[in-house]
Design an enzyme around this catalytic site. Structure first.
Site, PDB file in Angstrom:
ATOM      1  N   ASN A   1       0.998  -1.271  -0.012  1.00  0.00           N
ATOM      2  CA  ASN A   1       0.117   0.078   0.107  1.00  0.00           C
ATOM      3  C   ASN A   1       1.020   1.287  -0.074  1.00  0.00           C
ATOM      4  O   ASN A   1       1.570   1.747   1.108  1.00  0.00           O
ATOM      5  CB  ASN A   1      -0.810  -0.022   1.298  1.00  0.00           C
ATOM      6  CG  ASN A   1      -1.571   1.123   1.568  1.00  0.00           C
ATOM      7  OD1 ASN A   1      -1.769   2.102   0.704  1.00  0.00           O
ATOM      8  ND2 ASN A   1      -2.210   1.425   2.708  1.00  0.00           N
ATOM      9  N   TRP A   2       1.083   1.932  -1.015  1.00  0.00           N
ATOM     10  CA  TRP A   2       1.885   3.024  -1.122  1.00  0.00           C
ATOM     11  C   TRP A   2       1.322   4.377  -0.667  1.00  0.00           C
ATOM     12  O   TRP A   2       2.079   5.371  -0.617  1.00  0.00           O
ATOM     13  CB  TRP A   2       2.315   3.363  -2.755  1.00  0.00           C
ATOM     14  CG  TRP A   2       2.671   1.916  -3.590  1.00  0.00           C
ATOM     15  CD1 TRP A   2       3.375   0.768  -2.994  1.00  0.00           C
ATOM     16  CD2 TRP A   2       3.342   2.108  -4.727  1.00  0.00           C
ATOM     17  NE1 TRP A   2       3.900   0.174  -3.983  1.00  0.00           N
ATOM     18  CE2 TRP A   2       3.781   0.895  -5.071  1.00  0.00           C
ATOM     19  CE3 TRP A   2       3.596   3.151  -5.820  1.00  0.00           C
ATOM     20  CZ2 TRP A   2       4.618   0.535  -6.303  1.00  0.00           C
ATOM     21  CZ3 TRP A   2       4.023   2.626  -6.991  1.00  0.00           C
ATOM     22  CH2 TRP A   2       4.793   1.507  -7.176  1.00  0.00           C
ATOM     23  N   LYS A   3       0.121   4.361  -0.248  1.00  0.00           N
ATOM     24  CA  LYS A   3      -0.505   5.359   0.274  1.00  0.00           C
ATOM     25  C   LYS A   3      -0.207   6.819  -0.649  1.00  0.00           C
ATOM     26  O   LYS A   3      -0.232   6.627  -1.755  1.00  0.00           O
ATOM     27  CB  LYS A   3       0.215   5.676   1.772  1.00  0.00           C
ATOM     28  CG  LYS A   3       0.092   4.533   2.569  1.00  0.00           C
ATOM     29  CD  LYS A   3       0.188   4.687   4.048  1.00  0.00           C
ATOM     30  CE  LYS A   3      -0.134   3.205   4.893  1.00  0.00           C
ATOM     31  NZ  LYS A   3       0.143   3.263   6.194  1.00  0.00           N
TER      32      LYS A   3
ATOM     33  N   HIS B   1      -9.198   0.932   5.004  1.00  0.00           N
ATOM     34  CA  HIS B   1      -8.030   1.208   5.545  1.00  0.00           C
ATOM     35  C   HIS B   1      -8.356   2.109   7.105  1.00  0.00           C
ATOM     36  O   HIS B   1      -9.042   2.971   6.779  1.00  0.00           O
ATOM     37  CB  HIS B   1      -7.068   1.788   4.829  1.00  0.00           C
ATOM     38  CG  HIS B   1      -5.644   1.724   5.268  1.00  0.00           C
ATOM     39  ND1 HIS B   1      -5.092   3.074   6.521  1.00  0.00           N
ATOM     40  CD2 HIS B   1      -4.512   1.000   5.296  1.00  0.00           C
ATOM     41  CE1 HIS B   1      -3.822   2.517   6.711  1.00  0.00           C
ATOM     42  NE2 HIS B   1      -3.698   1.399   6.152  1.00  0.00           N
TER      43      HIS B   1
ATOM     44  N   GLU C   1      -6.835   4.551   8.117  1.00  0.00           N
ATOM     45  CA  GLU C   1      -6.645   6.078   7.593  1.00  0.00           C
ATOM     46  C   GLU C   1      -7.901   6.343   7.135  1.00  0.00           C
ATOM     47  O   GLU C   1      -8.204   7.762   7.257  1.00  0.00           O
ATOM     48  CB  GLU C   1      -5.232   6.301   6.730  1.00  0.00           C
ATOM     49  CG  GLU C   1      -4.211   6.117   7.599  1.00  0.00           C
ATOM     50  CD  GLU C   1      -3.009   5.700   6.726  1.00  0.00           C
ATOM     51  OE1 GLU C   1      -3.030   5.527   5.639  1.00  0.00           O
ATOM     52  OE2 GLU C   1      -2.012   5.000   7.472  1.00  0.00           O
TER      53      GLU C   1
ATOM     54  N   GLU D   1      -4.940  -4.873  10.744  1.00  0.00           N
ATOM     55  CA  GLU D   1      -4.134  -3.927  10.836  1.00  0.00           C
ATOM     56  C   GLU D   1      -4.286  -3.127  12.166  1.00  0.00           C
ATOM     57  O   GLU D   1      -5.127  -2.362  12.253  1.00  0.00           O
ATOM     58  CB  GLU D   1      -4.033  -3.066   9.821  1.00  0.00           C
ATOM     59  CG  GLU D   1      -3.876  -3.652   8.643  1.00  0.00           C
ATOM     60  CD  GLU D   1      -3.287  -2.541   7.376  1.00  0.00           C
ATOM     61  OE1 GLU D   1      -2.178  -2.825   7.018  1.00  0.00           O
ATOM     62  OE2 GLU D   1      -4.043  -1.514   7.126  1.00  0.00           O
TER      63      GLU D   1
ATOM     64  N   GLY E   1       2.604   2.506  10.673  1.00  0.00           N
ATOM     65  CA  GLY E   1       3.643   3.540  10.644  1.00  0.00           C
ATOM     66  C   GLY E   1       4.106   3.898  12.050  1.00  0.00           C
ATOM     67  O   GLY E   1       4.828   4.890  12.030  1.00  0.00           O
TER      68      GLY E   1
ATOM     69  N   SER F   1       3.768  -1.972  10.370  1.00  0.00           N
ATOM     70  CA  SER F   1       5.176  -1.941  10.560  1.00  0.00           C
ATOM     71  C   SER F   1       6.065  -3.257  10.295  1.00  0.00           C
ATOM     72  O   SER F   1       6.878  -3.734  11.176  1.00  0.00           O
ATOM     73  CB  SER F   1       5.560  -1.340  12.003  1.00  0.00           C
ATOM     74  OG  SER F   1       5.062  -0.304  12.159  1.00  0.00           O
TER      75      SER F   1
ATOM     76  N   GLY G   1       2.878  -1.214   4.282  1.00  0.00           N
ATOM     77  CA  GLY G   1       2.919   0.466   4.019  1.00  0.00           C
ATOM     78  C   GLY G   1       4.231   0.811   3.819  1.00  0.00           C
ATOM     79  O   GLY G   1       4.715   0.596   2.302  1.00  0.00           O
ATOM     80  N   GLY G   2       4.914   1.523   4.489  1.00  0.00           N
ATOM     81  CA  GLY G   2       6.467   1.937   4.313  1.00  0.00           C
ATOM     82  C   GLY G   2       7.357   1.196   3.732  1.00  0.00           C
ATOM     83  O   GLY G   2       8.226   1.516   2.670  1.00  0.00           O
TER      84      GLY G   2
HETATM   85  P1  PGA Z   1       3.141   0.227   7.561  1.00  0.00           P
HETATM   86  O1  PGA Z   1       1.540   0.521   6.891  1.00  0.00           O
HETATM   87  O2  PGA Z   1       3.538  -1.038   6.991  1.00  0.00           O
HETATM   88  O3  PGA Z   1       3.860   1.538   7.288  1.00  0.00           O
HETATM   89  O4  PGA Z   1       3.103   0.422   8.991  1.00  0.00           O
HETATM   90  C1  PGA Z   1       0.601  -0.592   6.612  1.00  0.00           C
HETATM   91  C2  PGA Z   1      -0.541  -0.259   6.188  1.00  0.00           C
HETATM   92  O5  PGA Z   1      -1.274   0.905   6.543  1.00  0.00           O
HETATM   93  O6  PGA Z   1      -1.122  -0.943   5.346  1.00  0.00           O
END
Ligand code: PGA
Length: 276
Positions: A9-11, A96, A98, A168, A174, A214, A235-236
């Protein structure tokens, strides 16, 4: 047997040239990894169409990070599932944390989106997870149960079979704080028990449940080794091709896997993913 999947997930990261370079690299590197592990990437909307032309669409499943809850019409700024489908998108991340927290997407809206995604023949990756206070107060199982029940449990069995679930924990997203393998397994097992109750053992056994929060190459293996953890939503760590590949390589084939690459290799799948 359920599919093992690693989804990136590149956000809201990358501008177009960076995105094209990253997608190309992931696509090339993925050719070397066992096909038993599904590779999904979810770049920003603006890059999807161009990325679709530079990746091997059979190997890398193009995914959107969100979609509108309505089919079409006067919804300024929204992107419909049909639009996504028309440019080669095959899956959509729904719910998600967010989206839930910053954009106030509630269970009803998310349920509507899941159904719209399915009705258009795309695959939803449905996210759930508790915030830290909910875990600390011992309410995490209830929170996840409510999210899953409201988001998914009015689907027919046939529709439900196409859904991927991503657990998640919000406190791990993050933050650099990962759920312990035991915490992940405990929740994944709880989610699977809900699925067994609702859709029966066979359907529950086939549902892919990803862990997100993470997750990186150095901790992926200990998470993915758990019985009910079938891969990750990343994510990251999905923003660097090598790191992302490290996570994919940590996502071993199922021990009973009968994949082609297992055939000529006694002690593994021979594809570099360390399958045993
Ligand atoms: P993260 O994000 O790996 O940066 O913690 C995961 C996600 O939000 O899907």
């Amino acid at each position: 047997m359920r599919k093992r999947i690693v989804a990136g997930n590149w956000k809201m990261n990358t501008i177009l040239p960076e995105a094209l370079a990253l997608a190309t690299e992931v696509s090339n590197l993925s050719q070397k990894v066992c096909e038993c592990v599904g590779v999904y990437i979810a770049p920003p909307f603006t890059h999807l169409s161009d990325i679709s032309k530079v990746i091997n669409n059979k190997r890398v499943i193009l995914t959107a990070q969100n979609c509108a809850s309505e089919e079409s019409g006067a919804y300024t700024g929204e992107v419909s599932v049909k639009m996504l489908k028309s440019i080669g998108v095959k899956a959509v991340i729904i719910g998600h944390s967010e989206r839930r927290s910053y954009y106030k997407e509630d269970d009803q809206i998310l349920n509507k989106k899941v159904k719209l995604v399915l009705a258009n023949g795309l695959q939803p990756i449905f996210c759930c997870g508790e915030v830290l206070e909910e875990r600390n107060s011992g309410n995490h199982f209830n929170v996840v149960k409510t999210q899953i029940t409201a988001g998914l449990f009015d689907l027919t069995v046939e529709d439900f079979k196409k859904v991927i679930i991503a657990y998640e924990p919000v406190w791990a997203i993050g933050t650099g704080v990962t759920a312990s393998p035991a915490q992940a397994q405990e929740m994944h097992n709880f989610i699977r028990s809900l699925l067994i109750e609702k859709y029966g053992q066979a359907v529950a056994d086939c549902c892919t449940i990803l862990y997100g929060g993470s997750c990186k190459a150095s901790n992926a293996r200990e998470l993915f080794e758990n019985e009910d953890v079938d891969g990750g939503l990343i994510g990251g760590a999905a923003l660097k091709a090598e790191e992302f590949m490290g996570i994919i390589e940590a996502c071993r084939c199922h021990p009973d896997c009968n994949c082609d690459c297992n055939k000529d290799d006694d002690d593994g799948c021979g594809c570099g993913c360390d399958c045993k």
